[in-house]
Design an enzyme around this catalytic site. Structure first.
Site, PDB file in Angstrom:
ATOM      1  CE  LYS A 192     -19.491 -16.680   7.088  1.00 17.02           C
ATOM      2  NZ  LYS A 192     -19.760 -15.401   6.992  1.00 17.02           N
ATOM      3  N   GLY A 244     -10.361 -13.960  11.439  1.00 16.39           N
ATOM      4  CA  GLY A 244     -11.280 -12.795  12.074  1.00 16.39           C
ATOM      5  C   GLY A 244     -10.975 -12.255  13.502  1.00 16.39           C
ATOM      6  CB  SER A 245     -13.330 -10.926  16.124  1.00 20.34           C
ATOM      7  OG  SER A 245     -14.175 -12.036  16.192  1.00 20.34           O
ATOM      8  CB  THR A 246      -9.408 -12.573  19.595  1.00 21.85           C
ATOM      9  OG1 THR A 246      -8.255 -12.003  18.827  1.00 21.85           O
ATOM     10  CG2 THR A 246      -8.742 -13.157  20.864  1.00 21.85           C
ATOM     11  CD  GLU A 247     -16.783 -11.794  20.824  1.00 24.94           C
ATOM     12  OE1 GLU A 247     -16.430 -10.486  20.299  1.00 24.94           O
ATOM     13  OE2 GLU A 247     -17.999 -11.882  21.319  1.00 24.94           O
ATOM     14  N   GLY A 249     -12.464 -16.453  17.043  1.00 26.27           N
ATOM     15  CA  GLY A 249     -11.585 -17.535  17.138  1.00 26.27           C
ATOM     16  C   GLY A 249     -11.728 -18.286  18.456  1.00 26.27           C
ATOM     17  CD  GLU A 266      -4.354 -13.592  10.374  1.00 25.51           C
ATOM     18  OE1 GLU A 266      -4.476 -12.683  11.520  1.00 25.51           O
ATOM     19  OE2 GLU A 266      -4.830 -13.097   9.300  1.00 25.51           O
ATOM     20  CB  CYS A 300      -5.408  -8.977  11.343  1.00 27.60           C
ATOM     21  SG  CYS A 300      -4.654  -9.730   9.868  1.00 27.60           S
ATOM     22  CD  GLU A 397      -7.948  -6.403  15.690  1.00 27.24           C
ATOM     23  OE1 GLU A 397      -8.600  -7.004  15.767  1.00 27.24           O
ATOM     24  OE2 GLU A 397      -7.085  -6.436  14.776  1.00 27.24           O
TER      25      GLU A 397
END
Ligand code: NDP
Length: 490
Positions: A192, A244-247, A249, A266, A300, A397
């Site tokens: 995706k 992608g973003s930590t949120e 993830g 990651e 990143c 970030e």
């Protein structure tokens, strides 16, 4: 007394050097790539993808709904059972080599398309994204018939169907980074791409067709976060790989907790680029610029926190500002351009808001003189000095061309400040002393530590994070383990 003439930095006039966009053929609309063919969505919709440098609509792209995702996963499962899983590694390798060579043959087309859809300078898509994408396929092609010698037992088996969700900052490179190890190890994939940058992945789908890859081995479902969520939640997926973003993830990790689905994440970063007072200054300045202004800071592992030894601060900042004054911002298709467009209006808003918080919290903001184009999404390279560790611009970030400068006096203080972040993806150390580099590298909690360089990538080298930067490694021998049915250290 004779007067000493001022030393004036020479200014250079550059004639425009635009790459022709005619090399990339844009279709008016793109379908989903399922079971080896492009198809309209069954229960999805369409969305437009724009050129962030001009806001011009480039194409309409299908949005996959849950039924489309299900079709893609089923196609991947069939291909895994019937073709790709049983295929000997030496045969799989031939396909990967073919894909690598086709990316090289069509490199200019990929570079132009990537720059149009993403906004990054053609210099970077041409010299970094596309060659590295080919390198990932070459590297993993080499592993496909040697898995028995990779340290995972005599006959390591694939996991099955991998769901891969990638971001918009390196669209083609992230696709290659994810696909190549999965395919080399015998897995099939549903990928995706990010909603703002689907086009290079769809061109890659054409390349996969051209390479004769069996239908269903790779399926590409374009769409937004809802498509990604449907994919990672699909019960017939064996492995999820997310960048992608930590949120998001964390949300995926919660979603998969208690299931048998394997996961690698990651996520974000807030890397420290640490410069000691014995560092080679000219190189350090280039490394700082490359560390944070490469790809507009949409990286990143960007060196977004400059930690400079106090005694060097003023001199380094003078040199850095002088260098930033020479960067050229503008048309990403121009081969002279250093800084391209911000990928989306949303990302521009996020950068603008975080930069404003830096000023509000008391840091000093500086940008070189640089005119921003009227249309499109742009942000001037920005440096904050006088930054405290508690400032949002030192903690969060920003994912944009914004550098936060902090100082330190001793190596111990540098380590403590560098590690004072929820993230742990990368770090840089600049010094003349090899012993200090090793001392620092042992103490920095970061997956990658660059010494006297920054933002260097190679498919032979494992990449990944600690703490909120995620877990699992991609690339190198270590990255293979994430796609094999073996126990691996997270
Ligand atoms: P996201 O994490 O939202 O996007 C990454 C990918 O995940 C995209 O393909 C996205 O789709 C998809 N996605 C979104 N929600 C879900 C979900 N619930 N389940 C599965 N997949 C999902 O990042 P953003 O693009 O929103 O960027 C926000 C911030 O994240 C940035 O400002 C930056 O700080 C950070 N970021 C970090 C990256 C990194 O490499 N570390 C990369 C990108 C962003 P869609 O494109 O439709 O949103």
């Amino acid at each position: 007394m004779t007067s000493v003439p001022d030393l004036v930095t020479p200014t250079w006039e550059y004639a425009p050097a635009p790459e022709s966009r005619a090399i990339a053929t844009l279709r008016a609309s793109y379908g989903l790539f399922i079971d080896g063919a492009f198809a309209d969505p069954v229960d999805g919709g369409v969305r437009k993808t724009v050129n962030p440098a001009t806001e011009e609509v480039l194409a309409e792209v299908a949005d996959a709904g849950p039924k489309d995702v299900d079709r893609a996963v089923q196609a991947a499962r069939r291909a895994f059972i019937e073709v790709w899983g049983p295929m000997p590694g030496r045969e799989r390798a031939k396909y990967l080599y073919r894909v690598a060579r086709l990316i090289q043959e069509r490199a200019r087309e990929f570079a132009v398309l990537e720059t149009l859809d993403n906004g990054k300078p053609i210099r970077e898509s041409r010299d970094v994204d596309v060659p590295l994408a080919a390198a990932h396929f070459f590297h993993h092609a080499g592993w496909a018939d040697k898995l028995a010698h990779a340290g995972y037992g005599p006959d390591p088996r694939p996991l099955g169907v991998a769901a891969q969700v990638i971001p918009w900052n390196f669209p083609l490179l992230m696709a290659a980074w994810k696909l190549a190890p999965a395919l080399a190890t015998g897995n099939t994939v549903v990928l995706k791409p990010a909603e703002t940058t689907p086009l290079s992945a769809l061109l890659l789908a054409e390349v996969l067709q051209q390479a004769g890859l069996p239908p269903g081995v790779v399926n590409i479902v374009t769409g937004d976060g809802a498509t990604g969520a449907a994919l990672v939640a699909h019960p017939d997926v064996d492995k999820v790989a997310f960048t992608g973003s930590t949120e998001v993830g964390k949300a995926i990790q919660r979603q998969l907790a208690g299931t048998r689905t394997r996961l690698t994440l990651e996520l974000g970063g807030k890397a420290a680029n640490v410069v000691f007072d014995d560092a080679p200054l000219d190189q350090a300045v280039e490394g700082i610029v490359n560390g944070i202004f490469f790809n507009q800071g949409h990286v990143c592992c960007a060196g977004s926190r400059l930690l400079v030894q106090e005694s060097l601060h003023d001199e380094l900042l003078d040199r850095l500002k002088e260098r930033l004054g020479t960067l050229r911002l503008g048309d990403p298709l121009d081969k002279n351009t250093d800084i391209g467009a911000i990928n989306s209006a949303e990302q521009l808003q996020r950068i603008t808001e975080l930069a404003a918080s830096g000023e509000a919290e008391g840091a000093q903001r500086w940008s070189p003189d640089c005119a921003l184009p009227e249309r499109g999404f742009w942000f001037a390279p920005t440096v904050f000095t006088g930054v405290a560790q508690s400032h949002r611009i030192a903690q969060e970030e920003i994912f944009g061309p914004v550098l936060s400068v902090l100082t330190f006096r001793t190596p111990q203080e540098a380590v403590e400040k560098a590690n004072n972040t929820p993230y742990g993806l990368s770090a840089g150390v600049w010094t003349d002393k090899g012993s200090l580099i090793l001392w620092m590298a042992q103490r920095l909690r970061a997956g990658v530590v660059w010494a006297n360089t920054f933002n260097r990538f190679d498919p032979t080298s494992p990449f990944g994070g600690y703490k909120e930067s995620g877990f699992g490694r991609e690339g190198g021998r270590q990255g293979l383990g994430a796609y094999l049915d073996v126990e691996v250290d997270a």
